[in-house]
Design an enzyme around this catalytic site. Structure first.
Site, short mmCIF file in Angstrom:
data_model
loop_
_atom_site.label_atom_id
_atom_site.label_comp_id
_atom_site.label_asym_id
_atom_site.label_seq_id
_atom_site.Cartn_x
_atom_site.Cartn_y
_atom_site.Cartn_z
N THR A 38 10.16 -3.16 -4.54
CA THR A 38 11.24 -3.84 -5.26
C THR A 38 12.15 -4.57 -4.27
O THR A 38 12.86 -5.49 -4.67
CB THR A 38 12.09 -2.82 -6.05
OG1 THR A 38 12.35 -1.72 -5.18
CG2 THR A 38 11.38 -2.34 -7.29
N ALA A 127 2.61 6.85 9.09
CA ALA A 127 2.65 7.79 7.97
C ALA A 127 3.50 7.25 6.82
O ALA A 127 3.82 7.98 5.89
CB ALA A 127 3.18 9.14 8.44
N LEU A 129 6.57 6.48 6.97
CA LEU A 129 7.91 7.08 7.06
C LEU A 129 8.83 6.23 7.94
O LEU A 129 9.86 6.69 8.40
CB LEU A 129 7.81 8.51 7.59
CG LEU A 129 6.97 9.47 6.71
CD1 LEU A 129 6.70 10.77 7.44
CD2 LEU A 129 7.68 9.74 5.38
N SER A 132 8.25 2.66 12.84
CA SER A 132 8.49 1.41 13.57
C SER A 132 9.89 0.89 13.32
O SER A 132 10.55 0.39 14.24
CB SER A 132 7.44 0.37 13.21
OG SER A 132 7.44 0.15 11.83
N ASP A 176 13.63 -0.43 4.74
CA ASP A 176 13.50 0.57 5.79
C ASP A 176 14.63 0.49 6.82
O ASP A 176 15.19 1.52 7.23
CB ASP A 176 12.14 0.42 6.49
CG ASP A 176 10.99 0.53 5.50
OD1 ASP A 176 11.17 1.22 4.48
OD2 ASP A 176 9.93 -0.06 5.74
#
Ligand code: GLA
Length: 380
Positions: A38, A127, A129, A132, A176
């Site tokens: 989104t 993973a 999560l 990076s 992120d």
């Protein structure tokens, strides 16, 4: 704050450079409770920071050179030194591209000094999560801190996105970086990507006898190569055909070419699920978010088509074993799933998922309980 991680980054710096770092900065990985694919559609996301972090111990260099080393236990990997005034996209590959991309983007902001960065961390890689992004965010805060310049967290998030998109070459959104920078202990971050508006929503699953179990499928994914970019382009095309600035504004998929309809349906329904989840959390109705997590997974699997066999087995088995809901998180095509589990069935969920992976011939998954933790900052 995890002082062991901070101290070992400082210690690694001393070992490699024979002097103490000027500072240590760190940034966490994230779990996204709900709101997947989104962010680049100007929509809603609901992440929290996990305890696992990347630490960057740093000092300035007078010669304009950026040196990078990662330290994992006894193993040190050193990258080719880079001249910050010359670093360009395409010139650096592998893990070094993340901090180099950040130096490149900061140079465009007039922050040009050389630096020595020593990197340690415990965010599982590949993973889903955000390992990076945690490296990029910690590097950005370190370089900014060394320069003595101040910047708002939302500016840093945007700069990191430019580094990721234009230097590393992954066409990712703002989820992120913003999670790593802006999440706080004991809260999920309700972010409206379009307006930039943020709300810290208290999230205390333990008080309800619940846990968020992360199931790392060990299927490594790359956002540079995966179908991520293709999905993103599909959304842009759908918005253009609907005559809208982005799918945030979409109310229907009617009239669109058949291959775009499910993409739009996912974005519309997922944005709704994020808002519904926030509402339930505000009302302390934690158990009821389970079905929303499962509906999110079904939508990502069937409409958006970014799941994979391992994620589907993880989510379905967790539910069969007593989870209230489960879903893949992150970009997809591998990475991790989360399951909302009553504390007393967590062991059973872990056991049954491990068994199902073995039966299917998959690599054994890794699991851990994620609690909302502090966002990025200076530790030393
Ligand atoms: C990856 C990207 C984010 C976001 C998610 C999907 O994690 O980095 O920007 O698009 O996938 O929600």
């Amino acid at each position: 704050m995890n002082s062991t991680g901070t101290n070992s980054a400082a210690e690694a710096f001393r070992r490699l450079h024979d002097t103490a770092p000027v500072g240590v900065w760190s940034a966490p990985g994230r779990v996204n409770l709900i709101g997947e694919h989104t962010d680049y559609n100007d929509g809603f996301v609901l992440p929290f920071a996990i305890p696992q972090r990347t630490w960057v111990a740093a000092a300035s260099r007078e010669d304009g050179v950026l040196t990078l080393a990662t330290v994992e236990g006894d193993r040190t990997v050193t990258a080719e030194p880079l001249d910050v005034s010359e670093v360009e996209p395409g010139g650096v590959t592998g893990w070094a591209a993340y901090p180099a991309g950040v130096a490149w983007v900061l140079r465009q902001q007039g922050i040009t000094g050389g630096a020595a960065l020593v990197i340690t961390g415990d965010v599982p890689r590949g993973a889903g999560l955000s390992s990076s992004h945690s490296l990029e965010v910690a590097s950005a805060l370190a370089l900014l801190g060394l320069s003595g310049r101040n910047a708002s967290r939302s500016d840093v998030a945007k700069w990191v996105q430019v580094a990721e998109n234009d230097f590393v070459g992954a066409p990712t959104g703002l989820l992120d970086q913003t999670a790593s920078l802006c999440c706080t202990d004991a809260h999920v971050l309700f972010l409206d990507v379009r307006s930039g508006q943020q709300e810290q929503v208290p999230f205390d699953a333990a008080r309800h006898g619940l846990e968020v179990l992360v199931i790392d499928t060990r299927v490594s994914h790359s956002l540079v190569e995966s179908g991520y970019g293709e999905r993103r382009r599909g959304c842009e095309e759908a918005a253009r055909l609907l005559g809208l600035p982005s799918l945030r504004d979409a109310e229907t998929w009617d009239g669109l070419p058949a291959h775009l309809q499910p993409l739009v349906r996912h974005v519309i329904t997922e944005n709704r699920r994020v808002q519904d989840t926030v509402e339930l959390l505000r009302q302390d109705r934690y158990e009821e978010i389970g079905p929303l997590l499962s509906a999110s997974h079904a939508s990502l699997r069937d409409d958006y088509r970014v799941s994979c066999a391992e994620l589907d087995v993880a989510a379905a088995t967790a539910e069969e074993a007593g989870a209230l809901g489960a879903r893949m998180i992150g970009g997809g095509f591998g990475g991790s799933a989360i399951a909302l589990v009553p504390r007393e069935v967590r062991g059973e969920v872990e056991r049954r998922v491990a068994e199902a992976f073995a039966e299917n011939g998959f690599t054994a998954p890794r699991t851990f309980v994620a609690v909302p933790s502090a966002g990025a900052g200076r530790d030393l």
